[in-house]
Design an enzyme around this catalytic site. Sequence first.
Site, PDB file in Angstrom:
ATOM      1  N   TYR A  12       3.899   4.661  16.038  1.00 39.00           N
ATOM      2  CA  TYR A  12       2.600   4.004  15.842  1.00 39.00           C
ATOM      3  C   TYR A  12       1.472   4.916  16.345  1.00 39.00           C
ATOM      4  CZ  TYR A  12      -1.070   0.437  16.067  1.00 39.00           C
ATOM      5  OH  TYR A  12      -2.246  -0.271  15.897  1.00 39.00           O
ATOM      6  N   VAL A  36       0.812  -1.230   0.000  1.00 35.99           N
ATOM      7  CA  VAL A  36       0.000   0.000   0.000  1.00 35.99           C
ATOM      8  C   VAL A  36       0.844   1.278   0.000  1.00 35.99           C
ATOM      9  CG1 VAL A  36      -2.029  -1.067   1.079  1.00 35.99           C
ATOM     10  CG2 VAL A  36      -0.279   0.012   2.535  1.00 35.99           C
TER      11      VAL A  36
HETATM   12  P1  NAP Z   1      -1.520  -8.264  11.231  1.00 32.37           P
HETATM   13  O1  NAP Z   1      -1.965  -9.473  11.948  1.00 32.37           O
HETATM   14  O2  NAP Z   1      -0.053  -7.964  11.178  1.00 32.37           O
HETATM   15  O3  NAP Z   1      -2.096  -8.256   9.750  1.00 32.37           O
HETATM   16  C1  NAP Z   1      -1.845  -7.125   8.947  1.00 32.37           C
HETATM   17  C2  NAP Z   1      -1.593  -7.559   7.510  1.00 32.37           C
HETATM   18  O4  NAP Z   1      -1.252  -6.354   6.762  1.00 32.37           O
HETATM   19  C3  NAP Z   1      -0.389  -8.503   7.370  1.00 32.37           C
HETATM   20  O5  NAP Z   1      -0.667  -9.515   6.451  1.00 32.37           O
HETATM   21  C4  NAP Z   1       0.686  -7.571   6.874  1.00 32.37           C
HETATM   22  O6  NAP Z   1       1.718  -8.201   6.166  1.00 32.37           O
HETATM   23  C5  NAP Z   1      -0.108  -6.650   5.975  1.00 32.37           C
HETATM   24  N1  NAP Z   1       0.656  -5.472   5.624  1.00 32.37           N
HETATM   25  C6  NAP Z   1       1.622  -4.853   6.339  1.00 32.37           C
HETATM   26  N2  NAP Z   1       2.170  -3.867   5.638  1.00 32.37           N
HETATM   27  C7  NAP Z   1       1.553  -3.859   4.429  1.00 32.37           C
HETATM   28  C8  NAP Z   1       1.704  -3.101   3.257  1.00 32.37           C
HETATM   29  N3  NAP Z   1       2.635  -2.148   3.171  1.00 32.37           N
HETATM   30  N4  NAP Z   1       0.891  -3.339   2.207  1.00 32.37           N
HETATM   31  C9  NAP Z   1      -0.035  -4.321   2.270  1.00 32.37           C
HETATM   32  N5  NAP Z   1      -0.216  -5.107   3.346  1.00 32.37           N
HETATM   33  C10 NAP Z   1       0.583  -4.878   4.418  1.00 32.37           C
HETATM   34  O7  NAP Z   1      -2.223  -6.961  11.877  1.00 32.37           O
HETATM   35  P2  NAP Z   1      -3.601  -6.810  12.703  1.00 32.37           P
HETATM   36  O8  NAP Z   1      -3.279  -6.916  14.140  1.00 32.37           O
HETATM   37  O9  NAP Z   1      -4.664  -7.636  12.097  1.00 32.37           O
HETATM   38  O10 NAP Z   1      -3.870  -5.266  12.454  1.00 32.37           O
HETATM   39  C11 NAP Z   1      -4.673  -4.787  11.382  1.00 32.37           C
HETATM   40  C12 NAP Z   1      -4.883  -3.292  11.584  1.00 32.37           C
HETATM   41  O11 NAP Z   1      -5.519  -3.073  12.844  1.00 32.37           O
HETATM   42  C13 NAP Z   1      -3.596  -2.482  11.621  1.00 32.37           C
HETATM   43  O12 NAP Z   1      -3.801  -1.234  10.994  1.00 32.37           O
HETATM   44  C14 NAP Z   1      -3.346  -2.287  13.106  1.00 32.37           C
HETATM   45  O13 NAP Z   1      -2.564  -1.147  13.386  1.00 32.37           O
HETATM   46  C15 NAP Z   1      -4.775  -2.135  13.590  1.00 32.37           C
HETATM   47  N6  NAP Z   1      -4.942  -2.419  15.008  1.00 32.37           N
HETATM   48  C16 NAP Z   1      -4.627  -3.648  15.498  1.00 32.37           C
HETATM   49  C17 NAP Z   1      -4.794  -3.897  16.848  1.00 32.37           C
HETATM   50  C18 NAP Z   1      -4.464  -5.213  17.454  1.00 32.37           C
HETATM   51  O14 NAP Z   1      -4.437  -5.302  18.687  1.00 32.37           O
HETATM   52  N7  NAP Z   1      -4.227  -6.258  16.675  1.00 32.37           N
HETATM   53  C19 NAP Z   1      -5.266  -2.886  17.683  1.00 32.37           C
HETATM   54  C20 NAP Z   1      -5.578  -1.653  17.161  1.00 32.37           C
HETATM   55  C21 NAP Z   1      -5.412  -1.432  15.807  1.00 32.37           C
HETATM   56  P3  NAP Z   1       3.114  -8.456   6.952  1.00 32.37           P
HETATM   57  O15 NAP Z   1       2.816  -9.591   7.898  1.00 32.37           O
HETATM   58  O16 NAP Z   1       4.060  -8.786   5.869  1.00 32.37           O
HETATM   59  O17 NAP Z   1       3.460  -7.178   7.679  1.00 32.37           O
END
Ligand code: NAP
Length: 256
Positions: free
Chosen positions: A156, A64
Amino acid sequence: MGRVDGKTAIVTGGALGIGRESCLLLAQHGAKVAVVDLQDNEGKAVVEEIKKSGGEAAYWHLDVTDEQEVKKIFNEIKEKYDTIDVLVNNAGIAGDNKPTHELTLDEWRKVQAVNTDGVFLCTREALPYMKQQKKGSIINISSIYGIISAPDIPSYHASKGAVRLMTKTDALLYADDGIRVNSVHPGYIWTPLVEDLGKRSEGGVEAFRQHLDSLHPIGHVGEPKDIAFGILFLASDESKFMTGSELVIDGGYTAR
Ligand code: NAP
């Protein structure tokens, strides 16, 4: 009848965690889902799972942060599905857990590139299609750390605060075009991203999880589905009077 029948939804970072669960739920409720991510095997597995259940989905490899690729892939998605009704800006990274005085500019920029530039680039690419259709729902995944802060991972928290206000600005700019823009603010959700933070923590994964559980008045961290249901609501017309809003799903974390 599905809650998002006939809509086309793009989910960035759709291969794992919150994005993965959102893809599955949106498809289950009738959306055609464009799964975009860097993790090709996991992304294709999400598509297979959707297809096996009779849904419609396709996978695109997309970073992205890559301006030209975002343009190209969004165009391909529009060609394939004819419309772009829903954009879930979910791709995000946590970045290095260092205090501000130890962070390098590169470390800082790496997080902004994915978490804020990525939201900007994908939103900018979806908007002309949505303006043409006179409808659309953009859902930006911020965080509890877009509302309050904590004494860690400065890059972050900054990025998620930016996403919160980018959401409100775009909500105001495009309300007349029938485009709604809302942010979602999850508490800690047990996903690969958070598990990875646990692996990097001093006490190990289990102690980290217990610590996170204790931070939420509800007594435990969330699961990806808790957030996916919020995303489904914002994607659907059930939320047609909602724009520029913050949907907080955090087990009471920010209620203190
Ligand atoms: P996750 O398990 O790491 O999944 C995120 C996915 O996005 C991964 O497959 C990752 O690939 C991919 N990604 C990373 N950089 C990218 C890029 N440049 N282009 C395309 N895809 C990319 O994360 P998640 O915990 O589900 O989080 C999803 C969203 O929710 C994020 O924005 C995070 O900040 C937000 N969030 C999460 C939490 C939480 O507690 N989990 C809380 C608040 C907010 P890689 O593995 O290669 O990086």
